[in-house]
Write a protein that holds these residues in place. Sequence first.
Motif, PDB file in Angstrom:
ATOM      1  N   SER A 237     -51.351  -2.546 -30.306  1.00 15.05           N
ATOM      2  CA  SER A 237     -50.272  -2.895 -31.234  1.00 15.05           C
ATOM      3  C   SER A 237     -50.477  -4.322 -31.731  1.00 15.05           C
ATOM      4  CB  SER A 237     -48.906  -2.770 -30.546  1.00 15.05           C
ATOM      5  OG  SER A 237     -48.772  -3.754 -29.528  1.00 15.05           O
ATOM      6  N   ASN A 238     -49.786  -4.647 -32.821  1.00 15.58           N
ATOM      7  CA  ASN A 238     -49.892  -6.004 -33.375  1.00 15.58           C
ATOM      8  C   ASN A 238     -49.401  -7.043 -32.379  1.00 15.58           C
ATOM      9  OD1 ASN A 238     -50.948  -5.144 -35.840  1.00 15.58           O
ATOM     10  ND2 ASN A 238     -48.912  -4.863 -36.747  1.00 15.58           N
ATOM     11  N   GLU A 239     -48.350  -6.712 -31.624  1.00 18.54           N
ATOM     12  CA  GLU A 239     -47.818  -7.653 -30.652  1.00 18.54           C
ATOM     13  C   GLU A 239     -48.831  -7.923 -29.550  1.00 18.54           C
ATOM     14  OE1 GLU A 239     -46.290  -5.000 -31.734  1.00 18.54           O
ATOM     15  OE2 GLU A 239     -44.632  -5.823 -32.938  1.00 18.54           O
TER      16      GLU A 239
ATOM     17  N   ASP B 255     -51.892 -14.392 -45.675  1.00 14.48           N
ATOM     18  CA  ASP B 255     -52.003 -13.788 -44.353  1.00 14.48           C
ATOM     19  C   ASP B 255     -52.544 -14.876 -43.414  1.00 14.48           C
ATOM     20  OD1 ASP B 255     -52.294 -12.228 -42.147  1.00 14.48           O
ATOM     21  OD2 ASP B 255     -53.932 -11.002 -42.930  1.00 14.48           O
TER      22      ASP B 255
ATOM     23  N   ASP C 184     -51.936 -15.421 -39.850  1.00 11.69           N
ATOM     24  CA  ASP C 184     -51.830 -15.304 -38.395  1.00 11.69           C
ATOM     25  C   ASP C 184     -52.937 -16.068 -37.684  1.00 11.69           C
ATOM     26  OD1 ASP C 184     -49.561 -13.808 -38.580  1.00 11.69           O
ATOM     27  OD2 ASP C 184     -50.548 -11.868 -38.317  1.00 11.69           O
ATOM     28  N   GLU C 185     -54.180 -15.837 -38.100  1.00 12.02           N
ATOM     29  CA  GLU C 185     -55.302 -16.507 -37.443  1.00 12.02           C
ATOM     30  C   GLU C 185     -55.295 -18.001 -37.746  1.00 12.02           C
ATOM     31  OE1 GLU C 185     -58.680 -17.191 -35.181  1.00 12.02           O
ATOM     32  OE2 GLU C 185     -57.207 -15.558 -35.200  1.00 12.02           O
TER      33      GLU C 185
ATOM     34  N   LEU D  87     -60.812  -7.385 -36.096  1.00 14.72           N
ATOM     35  CA  LEU D  87     -60.305  -7.818 -34.792  1.00 14.72           C
ATOM     36  C   LEU D  87     -61.448  -8.208 -33.869  1.00 14.72           C
ATOM     37  CD1 LEU D  87     -58.013  -8.210 -32.776  1.00 14.72           C
ATOM     38  CD2 LEU D  87     -58.110  -5.751 -32.278  1.00 14.72           C
TER      39      LEU D  87
ATOM     40  N   GLY E 277     -59.993  -2.709 -39.938  1.00 11.08           N
ATOM     41  CA  GLY E 277     -59.088  -3.483 -39.094  1.00 11.08           C
ATOM     42  C   GLY E 277     -59.670  -3.764 -37.724  1.00 11.08           C
TER      43      GLY E 277
ATOM     44  N   ASP F 247     -47.651 -10.154 -22.770  1.00 14.86           N
ATOM     45  CA  ASP F 247     -47.218  -9.336 -23.892  1.00 14.86           C
ATOM     46  C   ASP F 247     -45.900  -8.647 -23.587  1.00 14.86           C
ATOM     47  OD1 ASP F 247     -47.716  -7.210 -22.269  1.00 14.86           O
ATOM     48  OD2 ASP F 247     -49.496  -6.488 -23.331  1.00 14.86           O
TER      49      ASP F 247
ATOM     50  N   ARG G 207     -52.122  -7.550 -29.716  1.00 13.73           N
ATOM     51  CA  ARG G 207     -53.253  -8.282 -30.282  1.00 13.73           C
ATOM     52  C   ARG G 207     -52.919  -9.752 -30.470  1.00 13.73           C
ATOM     53  NH1 ARG G 207     -55.211  -3.816 -34.853  1.00 13.73           N
ATOM     54  NH2 ARG G 207     -55.758  -2.184 -33.332  1.00 13.73           N
ATOM     55  N   LYS G 208     -51.730 -10.016 -30.956  1.00 10.52           N
ATOM     56  CA  LYS G 208     -51.320 -11.404 -31.173  1.00 10.52           C
ATOM     57  C   LYS G 208     -51.247 -12.162 -29.851  1.00 10.52           C
ATOM     58  CE  LYS G 208     -47.718 -14.217 -33.365  1.00 10.52           C
ATOM     59  NZ  LYS G 208     -47.547 -15.100 -32.203  1.00 10.52           N
TER      60      LYS G 208
END
Length: 445
Positions: free
Chosen positions: A357-359, A25, A27-28, A393, A389, A320, A361-362
């Motif tokens: 949403s994940n989008e 995992d 992402d970060e 975050l 979660g 976003d 947050r990313k």
Amino acid sequence: MNQYLKSLWLTETVRLIEKDGARFDDDEANRQARSIKGDISARIIKRADILSEQHGLKKSQQEWLHSAKLSFFILFIIALFTGAGLAFSALANNPVNLYWALLCLLGFHFVTLCLWLISCIFLPNESGSFFIHLWLWLAKKIAKKSTASQVLPAFITVFNKQLRWLIGLIVNLLWSVILFSALIVLVALLSTKNYSFEWQTTLLSADAVITITHFLGELPTMLGFSLPDNDTIRASEQAMVNGEIRSAWAVWLLGIFIVYGVAIRLILFIFCGMKWRFGCQNISLSIQYPQYQLLINELDIAPIKYIVDQDGSSDTLLCDQNKQIVKTSANTALVAIDIEPNWSPPNHINFLGFLNSNEQRKAVLDFLQQHPANKLLIAIDTDRSPDRGIINLIQLLAVKAADCRIWFINQGRQLNNWQESLSKLKIVLADTSWLLDEGDNAKRN
């Protein structure tokens, strides 16, 4: 080993783990890697460094290095005693059979030297030495079973072209220790005891012995060691008690041992050490592997799209998928986690957006990675429970601002749980006035 080579080693370890199993995992890790300056190789190494820290691979590497050093120390001690044993075996009898003593001192040395040279030429990347096999066996025994199994294969992959010199460095260093130890014991024994020397042979004549003695002593003679004359050699078919004769043979024996034993191993040790050191300076990350090719696009710095407010007063960021506009001119920011989109943030606040949403947050995390805020306020709806979660975050957001605080927009059902969770995170509470103070000061300036 410098830090860059350790990072390359960890990078290859991560690649092998992801090749054999599921991908981390990341992402970060990718987000942080994209934020650094440098080429794609530097970002891949940074990503692997972060993942190694998170998943204990760096600790596994340290354990391997510790076990390797400890096992080498054990071999070093064994080498010292082995050298002393060679010296005692060579002078076990008195009078000393000269050529039998040379065979005890240099025989196994020459055999292993020839084997190493052959393997170095024809099998450059294979560890054919007994010392290497023993070293790796000890390292595996000392290393913890929980250590990642890919650490050693990753090391072999990274240093593939330089392995012959590392093997030569270790082998010749241990042999130098053995021979130096034997030399010290030889000098001590010859200095404190009376030894007589003789040569014995069934097949060879005295003239052949004289020829061999001169041949072996020619190079040591050039370096200052004495050589017995022909009459002394002939007379030594039987042990002589004359002090000068015994001294001449002792110096001849030491000269041959130093030149053909100690000096050869020491020169090879220095040569292999220099080749290893200079070779490691040219090692770089090979990105031709499929796992690295997949990371190229992911770690490429994505262009940030800016537009201008209608009044042209400040730049804004399209961040976003909902095309919410985020002002970037201020050093303060507000985000909302799991709050209904119909909630209206206060005016005159640099609102980065909803993180539902994940989008979303990313997008916000990517933006904060490149533009960290001095003050970051996180709006929380305390009717929602503080699950793992959301806590993760918050932790990610907190490290992307110089100062981060939490704002409870209501007194919800989960207020007590939130207060308990935040006490563990050591994040204090605040409201929008904490942000407005700095914003007002900026306007006045």
